[in-house]
Scaffold this motif. Structure first.
Motif, PDB file in Angstrom:
ATOM      1  N   TYR A  70      44.765  54.703  42.430  1.00  0.00           N
ATOM      2  CA  TYR A  70      45.203  54.809  43.824  1.00  0.00           C
ATOM      3  C   TYR A  70      45.696  53.457  44.333  1.00  0.00           C
ATOM      4  CZ  TYR A  70      44.462  55.056  48.944  1.00  0.00           C
ATOM      5  OH  TYR A  70      44.601  54.970  50.304  1.00  0.00           O
ATOM      6  N   THR A  71      44.948  52.403  44.054  1.00  0.00           N
ATOM      7  CA  THR A  71      45.290  51.063  44.536  1.00  0.00           C
ATOM      8  C   THR A  71      46.588  50.566  43.919  1.00  0.00           C
ATOM      9  OG1 THR A  71      42.939  50.527  44.831  1.00  0.00           O
ATOM     10  CG2 THR A  71      44.482  48.673  44.698  1.00  0.00           C
ATOM     11  N   ILE A  72      46.709  50.696  42.609  1.00  0.00           N
ATOM     12  CA  ILE A  72      47.915  50.216  41.930  1.00  0.00           C
ATOM     13  C   ILE A  72      49.150  51.000  42.382  1.00  0.00           C
ATOM     14  CG2 ILE A  72      49.074  50.118  39.678  1.00  0.00           C
ATOM     15  CD1 ILE A  72      46.381  49.274  38.472  1.00  0.00           C
ATOM     16  N   ASN A  73      49.021  52.299  42.488  1.00  0.00           N
ATOM     17  CA  ASN A  73      50.159  53.117  42.934  1.00  0.00           C
ATOM     18  C   ASN A  73      50.571  52.776  44.354  1.00  0.00           C
ATOM     19  OD1 ASN A  73      50.377  54.489  40.494  1.00  0.00           O
ATOM     20  ND2 ASN A  73      48.967  56.121  41.115  1.00  0.00           N
ATOM     21  N   ASN A  74      49.598  52.522  45.229  1.00  0.00           N
ATOM     22  CA  ASN A  74      49.914  52.135  46.608  1.00  0.00           C
ATOM     23  C   ASN A  74      50.657  50.807  46.660  1.00  0.00           C
ATOM     24  OD1 ASN A  74      48.920  54.381  47.869  1.00  0.00           O
ATOM     25  ND2 ASN A  74      47.098  53.416  48.703  1.00  0.00           N
ATOM     26  N   VAL A  75      50.198  49.848  45.872  1.00  0.00           N
ATOM     27  CA  VAL A  75      50.850  48.538  45.855  1.00  0.00           C
ATOM     28  C   VAL A  75      52.271  48.659  45.307  1.00  0.00           C
ATOM     29  CG1 VAL A  75      50.788  46.226  44.848  1.00  0.00           C
ATOM     30  CG2 VAL A  75      48.676  47.264  45.709  1.00  0.00           C
ATOM     31  N   LYS A  76      52.449  49.520  44.317  1.00  0.00           N
ATOM     32  CA  LYS A  76      53.792  49.753  43.785  1.00  0.00           C
ATOM     33  C   LYS A  76      54.740  50.283  44.857  1.00  0.00           C
ATOM     34  CE  LYS A  76      52.831  50.595  38.867  1.00  0.00           C
ATOM     35  NZ  LYS A  76      52.816  51.624  37.789  1.00  0.00           N
ATOM     36  N   MET A  77      54.179  51.030  45.808  1.00  0.00           N
ATOM     37  CA  MET A  77      54.993  51.599  46.898  1.00  0.00           C
ATOM     38  C   MET A  77      55.131  50.644  48.074  1.00  0.00           C
ATOM     39  SD  MET A  77      53.927  55.654  46.966  1.00  0.00           S
ATOM     40  CE  MET A  77      52.165  55.377  47.181  1.00  0.00           C
ATOM     41  N   GLY A  78      54.625  49.410  47.892  1.00  0.00           N
ATOM     42  CA  GLY A  78      54.785  48.405  48.928  1.00  0.00           C
ATOM     43  C   GLY A  78      53.673  48.360  49.964  1.00  0.00           C
ATOM     44  N   LYS A  79      52.591  49.100  49.747  1.00  0.00           N
ATOM     45  CA  LYS A  79      51.468  49.098  50.686  1.00  0.00           C
ATOM     46  C   LYS A  79      50.493  47.984  50.341  1.00  0.00           C
ATOM     47  CE  LYS A  79      51.690  54.135  51.288  1.00  0.00           C
ATOM     48  NZ  LYS A  79      50.929  55.414  51.199  1.00  0.00           N
ATOM     49  N   VAL A  80      49.692  47.575  51.341  1.00  0.00           N
ATOM     50  CA  VAL A  80      48.680  46.552  51.099  1.00  0.00           C
ATOM     51  C   VAL A  80      47.467  47.192  50.431  1.00  0.00           C
ATOM     52  CG1 VAL A  80      49.414  45.138  53.049  1.00  0.00           C
ATOM     53  CG2 VAL A  80      47.607  46.837  53.371  1.00  0.00           C
ATOM     54  N   VAL A  81      46.640  46.364  49.797  1.00  0.00           N
ATOM     55  CA  VAL A  81      45.437  46.857  49.132  1.00  0.00           C
ATOM     56  C   VAL A  81      44.477  47.440  50.161  1.00  0.00           C
ATOM     57  CG1 VAL A  81      43.398  46.185  47.804  1.00  0.00           C
ATOM     58  CG2 VAL A  81      45.634  45.209  47.234  1.00  0.00           C
ATOM     59  N   ASP A  82      44.002  48.662  49.916  1.00  0.00           N
ATOM     60  CA  ASP A  82      43.018  49.299  50.796  1.00  0.00           C
ATOM     61  C   ASP A  82      41.641  48.751  50.422  1.00  0.00           C
ATOM     62  OD1 ASP A  82      41.289  50.905  52.206  1.00  0.00           O
ATOM     63  OD2 ASP A  82      42.273  52.792  51.701  1.00  0.00           O
ATOM     64  N   ASP A  83      41.259  47.642  51.056  1.00  0.00           N
ATOM     65  CA  ASP A  83      40.017  46.971  50.674  1.00  0.00           C
ATOM     66  C   ASP A  83      38.773  47.786  50.986  1.00  0.00           C
ATOM     67  OD1 ASP A  83      40.848  46.229  53.448  1.00  0.00           O
ATOM     68  OD2 ASP A  83      38.866  45.290  53.473  1.00  0.00           O
ATOM     69  N   LYS A  84      38.849  48.660  51.972  1.00  0.00           N
ATOM     70  CA  LYS A  84      37.670  49.450  52.349  1.00  0.00           C
ATOM     71  C   LYS A  84      37.242  50.379  51.214  1.00  0.00           C
ATOM     72  CE  LYS A  84      38.538  49.386  57.346  1.00  0.00           C
ATOM     73  NZ  LYS A  84      38.803  50.203  58.563  1.00  0.00           N
ATOM     74  N   GLU A  85      38.218  51.072  50.612  1.00  0.00           N
ATOM     75  CA  GLU A  85      37.904  51.989  49.515  1.00  0.00           C
ATOM     76  C   GLU A  85      37.381  51.226  48.302  1.00  0.00           C
ATOM     77  OE1 GLU A  85      37.929  55.350  49.107  1.00  0.00           O
ATOM     78  OE2 GLU A  85      38.183  55.461  51.269  1.00  0.00           O
ATOM     79  N   VAL A  86      38.019  50.087  48.001  1.00  0.00           N
ATOM     80  CA  VAL A  86      37.605  49.299  46.843  1.00  0.00           C
ATOM     81  C   VAL A  86      36.202  48.732  47.062  1.00  0.00           C
ATOM     82  CG1 VAL A  86      38.114  47.310  45.378  1.00  0.00           C
ATOM     83  CG2 VAL A  86      39.996  48.713  46.252  1.00  0.00           C
ATOM     84  N   LYS A  87      35.932  48.214  48.267  1.00  0.00           N
ATOM     85  CA  LYS A  87      34.630  47.612  48.549  1.00  0.00           C
ATOM     86  C   LYS A  87      33.507  48.640  48.502  1.00  0.00           C
ATOM     87  CE  LYS A  87      36.274  43.657  51.245  1.00  0.00           C
ATOM     88  NZ  LYS A  87      36.390  43.044  52.586  1.00  0.00           N
ATOM     89  N   LYS A  88      33.775  49.845  48.940  1.00  0.00           N
ATOM     90  CA  LYS A  88      32.776  50.913  48.876  1.00  0.00           C
ATOM     91  C   LYS A  88      32.422  51.212  47.417  1.00  0.00           C
ATOM     92  CE  LYS A  88      32.055  55.775  50.163  1.00  0.00           C
ATOM     93  NZ  LYS A  88      32.687  56.974  50.798  1.00  0.00           N
ATOM     94  N   LEU A  89      33.450  51.283  46.573  1.00  0.00           N
ATOM     95  CA  LEU A  89      33.242  51.506  45.147  1.00  0.00           C
ATOM     96  C   LEU A  89      32.468  50.349  44.530  1.00  0.00           C
ATOM     97  CD1 LEU A  89      33.889  52.760  42.298  1.00  0.00           C
ATOM     98  CD2 LEU A  89      35.997  51.385  42.368  1.00  0.00           C
ATOM     99  N   ILE A  90      32.891  49.126  44.843  1.00  0.00           N
ATOM    100  CA  ILE A  90      32.282  47.934  44.259  1.00  0.00           C
ATOM    101  C   ILE A  90      30.794  47.863  44.585  1.00  0.00           C
ATOM    102  CG2 ILE A  90      32.182  45.413  44.425  1.00  0.00           C
ATOM    103  CD1 ILE A  90      34.506  46.518  42.703  1.00  0.00           C
ATOM    104  N   LYS A  91      30.430  48.197  45.807  1.00  0.00           N
ATOM    105  CA  LYS A  91      29.018  48.183  46.202  1.00  0.00           C
ATOM    106  C   LYS A  91      28.204  49.116  45.307  1.00  0.00           C
ATOM    107  CE  LYS A  91      25.988  48.686  50.248  1.00  0.00           C
ATOM    108  NZ  LYS A  91      25.033  49.653  49.654  1.00  0.00           N
TER     109      LYS A  91
END
Length: 357
Positions: A70-91
């Motif tokens: 999801y993150t890589i595909n979003n960045v490919k489309m020019g969007k910023v990294v969704d840190d909330k989703e990543v941080k929830k996973l990382i926790k």
């Protein structure tokens, strides 16, 4: 003894039935029998692995792969990294790794080379967090470490696939281009103001080396952020133990030894020590051959004597499948010792070859 030296201090019934079956077949039937026997050995190994507790649950691994896609595909489309989703996973990942730090490091195996970037991101995150736990980093620092390690290669989306997946040797221009991915990763993470400085440093510095001959800046020693030094080891270990278009994967044992040999040179010695303490010389789930010619799987690491783990013997000295596998603690059994690590394919091929004799 130097800093590197300290790391290695102290360092059936089923078969009789299949044997009878072999005598009764020939030609194409032998080939089929060989394949069948190879398949049985695969199942034996698979079953043994299933009995070792994993560090990350299947659910968390699947969620991690989903989030990185999801993150890589979003960045490919020019969007910023969704840190909330990543941080929830990382926790969740860090909590599981802390709780299961002595379990098997169940790295994701790629099914195709196209999947490498995704699985590598998750694997590096796992390994880096595990090293951080061994170094007793605070929980919030572990989260920053895991976040940066997960996204350290994000900049590769700006490098052409022709370079990333090239089978042959890269030329100087291509090497220069692929090395820009560290800068690209920093730039991508900097687009989100909520992402802290530590993950950005990890992304930018994870190819720096202790001796100062890394990139992009060529900085050395303690000028490299500690979390970047940790991620560098994690990054190299996963890369070495994964099949790539241009080479076969290393056995975990060989990858560990290579990293140890470069302690206090390419890599920070304290980080390498923590890495070895985390995964051991023979990681859980590794296949090994004993001096008795028996083949087994590492099912427990003995932290006080890492060259003498607990083994589950799967195949006897003749390579025959043991109907009731036995567990051997090499601390207690002083007659046996590990001779070498072996690959699953060697076991499969051994059984296939046996049918041709």
């Amino acid at each position: 003894m130097g800093k590197r030296g300290v790391f290695f201090k102290g360092m059936s019934n089923v078969e009789s039935e299949t044997s009878s079956a072999k005598d009764a077949v020939s030609g194409d039937a032998v080939s089929g029998y060989a394949a069948s026997k190879g398949a049985i050995s695969r199942e034996i190994i698979k079953e043994a692995l299933a009995n070792i507790s994993p560090m990350l649950s299947d659910e968390t691994q699947k969620e991690a792969m989903k989030i990185i896609h999801y993150t890589i595909n979003n960045v490919k489309m020019g969007k910023v990294v969704d840190d909330k989703e990543v941080k929830k996973l990382i926790k969740n990942m860090v909590e599981e790794i802390i709780a299961n730090q002595d379990a098997m490091l169940n790295l994701i195996k790629i099914k195709s080379h196209d999947e490498y970037t995704f699985s590598h991101s998750v694997n590096v995150c796992m390994i880096a967090a595990l090293i951080g736990v061994r170094q007793q980093l605070p929980f919030d620092t572990l989260e920053e470490l895991a976040f940066g390690a997960m996204l350290q290669d994000l900049g590769k989306i700006r490098v052409s696939d022709e370079i990333l997946f090239k089978l042959g040797r890269l030329n100087e221009i291509e090497i220069e281009e692929i090395r820009k991915h560290s800068l690209y990763s920093l730039q991508i993470l900097s687009e989100n103001d909520r992402i802290g400085e530590l993950p950005k440093k990890i992304a930018y510095q994870h190819h720096e080396r202790w001796h100062g001959q890394g990139y992009p800046q060529g900085i050395s020693g303690e000028n490299i952020e500690l979390l970047s030094r940790i991620t560098a080891v994690a990054d190299v270990y996963d890369a070495l133990t994964t099949d790539r278009p241009y080479r076969k994967k290393f056995l975990p044992y060989d990858a560990v030894r290579l990293i140890v040999s470069r302690a206090d040179d390419e890599f920070f010695a304290d980080t390498v020590r923590a890495f070895v303490e985390s995964v051991s010389i023979y990681p859980l789930g590794s296949l090994i051959k004993l001096n008795t010619e028996e083949i087994g799987m590492i099912i427990k690491i003995n932290r006080k004597a890492i060259v003498r783990p607990t083994i589950r013997i799967l195949f006897d000295s003749s390579g025959n499948i043991i109907e009731d596998p036995m567990n051997i603690d090499l601390i207690k059994d002083r007659e046996r010792y590990v001779v070498c690590a072996i690959d699953e394919e060697e076991v499969y091929q051994m059984h296939i070859d046996q049918t041709k004799e």
